[in-house]
Design a protein around this motif. Sequence first.
Motif, PDB file in Angstrom:
ATOM      1  N   LEU A 159       0.689  -1.228  -0.073  1.00 17.07           N
ATOM      2  CA  LEU A 159      -0.060   0.060   0.082  1.00 17.07           C
ATOM      3  C   LEU A 159       0.917   1.226   0.108  1.00 17.07           C
ATOM      4  O   LEU A 159       0.400   2.224  -0.674  1.00 17.07           O
ATOM      5  CB  LEU A 159      -1.047  -0.004   0.971  1.00 17.07           C
ATOM      6  CG  LEU A 159      -1.860  -1.181   1.085  1.00 17.07           C
ATOM      7  CD1 LEU A 159      -2.844  -0.965   2.621  1.00 17.07           C
ATOM      8  CD2 LEU A 159      -2.947  -1.179  -0.066  1.00 17.07           C
ATOM      9  N   TRP A 160       1.932   1.304   0.708  1.00 19.13           N
ATOM     10  CA  TRP A 160       2.887   2.316   0.707  1.00 19.13           C
ATOM     11  C   TRP A 160       3.424   2.603  -0.681  1.00 19.13           C
ATOM     12  O   TRP A 160       3.533   3.625  -1.081  1.00 19.13           O
ATOM     13  CB  TRP A 160       4.262   1.989   1.478  1.00 19.13           C
ATOM     14  CG  TRP A 160       5.212   3.000   1.570  1.00 19.13           C
ATOM     15  CD1 TRP A 160       5.038   4.285   2.081  1.00 19.13           C
ATOM     16  CD2 TRP A 160       6.410   2.993   0.947  1.00 19.13           C
ATOM     17  NE1 TRP A 160       6.324   5.189   1.716  1.00 19.13           N
ATOM     18  CE2 TRP A 160       7.052   4.267   1.177  1.00 19.13           C
ATOM     19  CE3 TRP A 160       7.000   1.767   0.181  1.00 19.13           C
ATOM     20  CZ2 TRP A 160       8.319   4.586   0.518  1.00 19.13           C
ATOM     21  CZ3 TRP A 160       8.418   2.513  -0.328  1.00 19.13           C
ATOM     22  CH2 TRP A 160       8.949   3.515  -0.038  1.00 19.13           C
ATOM     23  N   ILE A 161       4.024   1.470  -1.414  1.00 19.80           N
ATOM     24  CA  ILE A 161       4.224   1.666  -2.726  1.00 19.80           C
ATOM     25  C   ILE A 161       3.065   2.057  -3.744  1.00 19.80           C
ATOM     26  O   ILE A 161       3.284   3.135  -4.779  1.00 19.80           O
ATOM     27  CB  ILE A 161       4.487   0.308  -3.359  1.00 19.80           C
ATOM     28  CG1 ILE A 161       5.833  -0.204  -2.811  1.00 19.80           C
ATOM     29  CG2 ILE A 161       4.988   0.212  -5.107  1.00 19.80           C
ATOM     30  CD1 ILE A 161       6.478  -1.746  -3.299  1.00 19.80           C
ATOM     31  N   VAL A 162       1.872   1.792  -3.596  1.00 17.44           N
ATOM     32  CA  VAL A 162       0.759   2.332  -4.272  1.00 17.44           C
ATOM     33  C   VAL A 162       0.644   3.814  -3.960  1.00 17.44           C
ATOM     34  O   VAL A 162       0.300   4.703  -4.558  1.00 17.44           O
ATOM     35  CB  VAL A 162      -0.560   1.732  -3.817  1.00 17.44           C
ATOM     36  CG1 VAL A 162      -1.761   2.449  -4.493  1.00 17.44           C
ATOM     37  CG2 VAL A 162      -0.635   0.206  -4.352  1.00 17.44           C
ATOM     38  N   GLY A 163       1.265   4.293  -2.865  1.00 18.13           N
ATOM     39  CA  GLY A 163       0.915   5.914  -2.484  1.00 18.13           C
ATOM     40  C   GLY A 163      -0.143   5.954  -1.412  1.00 18.13           C
ATOM     41  O   GLY A 163      -0.226   7.189  -1.320  1.00 18.13           O
ATOM     42  N   LEU A 164      -0.569   4.929  -0.703  1.00 19.32           N
ATOM     43  CA  LEU A 164      -1.891   5.300   0.093  1.00 19.32           C
ATOM     44  C   LEU A 164      -1.171   5.763   1.418  1.00 19.32           C
ATOM     45  O   LEU A 164      -0.178   5.320   2.188  1.00 19.32           O
ATOM     46  CB  LEU A 164      -2.545   3.896   0.518  1.00 19.32           C
ATOM     47  CG  LEU A 164      -3.691   3.974   1.052  1.00 19.32           C
ATOM     48  CD1 LEU A 164      -4.624   4.694  -0.035  1.00 19.32           C
ATOM     49  CD2 LEU A 164      -4.718   2.690   1.052  1.00 19.32           C
TER      50      LEU A 164
END
Length: 362
Positions: free
Chosen positions: A225-230
């Motif tokens: 989710l951090w990679i997605v930018g959330l």
Amino acid sequence: MITISKPVWGLLALITFVAVVHLLAPILMPFLLAAVLAYMGDPLADRLEARGMARTMAVVTVFVVLSLFATLLVLVTVPLLIEQVQLLIERIYDGLEWVQQTGLPALRQYLDLPEQKKPMEAARDALSEHWESAGGVLFYLWGKVSGSSMALLTWVANVTLVPVVTFYLLRDWDVLMAAIRNLLPRSIEVRTVTIAQQCDEILGAFARGQLLVMLALAVIYTVGLWIVGLELALVLGLLAGLASIVPYLGVIIGISAAGLAAFFQFDGLLPLLGVAAVFGVGQVLESTVLTPMLVGEKIGLHPVVVIFAILAGGQLFGFVGILLALPVAAVIKVMINHVHDYYKDSELYQSNADAIEQDVAE
């Protein structure tokens, strides 16, 4: 004089044990948590003791190392979680604003409904019209909050009690196990110890493996989710990882909450597809790598059994029952296996075996 058979004694003992647990459930939490921690720390203490370290020193070493690790984990994660929770509250407020300003008007226009007051204005008008009733509710809530100080003190006492009880249980764990074994009737000691050892094996492997699976999934979801930018990657990843103790519950909660957060944070479909991909990859890794490697099919419980055990434990004994659900289910699995083996070797099962084999041969 009335003679009571052994099965009846066993049934009475079981009923008494269940009744005592049910009656003492409100005060059992710190002792139960301490017993779980001592049970999980005993293998480490045994290894240090096998290398020549005194039992007390081994327990102190394990206790200090685990305490330092827990303290470091709290110091690192709590500030991040507080920041994430504050951000979550802001996102919830933004979501409510969107529902009020955009969602409801669009739905009203689509359904051709008449204009009405905005929800917040309607709530204020209703509150002003029924101020006395609302004041009574507020006084009632304030009484509940002010009366919860004793509950807060009880919670603090329980938290303080856990490490103390854990230390003493861990130090005297082997002594307690030997004392319990010495109390067993000699006629059933060998069989009972065998069953207990099998229960210990399945409980230890399942508990440690399941905790590692939950931790691994929490890391996978958080990083993904951090990679997605959330923005809420940490709190949603941890929530999904913890909820994964129930099969499919973690991915259902995680993908729902993360998808909703991505909807309000981003514009476009691509971030939503990224969230779905993160939880899809997590599910594939859990079923093909994590669970077989860390838990194993030999000791794992069927997902339906896990769900039923947790729901039944919560229904019967509340939160204590939820904590006890999986260990009890694992023990019942071992007992059922022994009953199955006993039945297959019994005269009831074997009585017609020779006749059936003879009929088949003819």
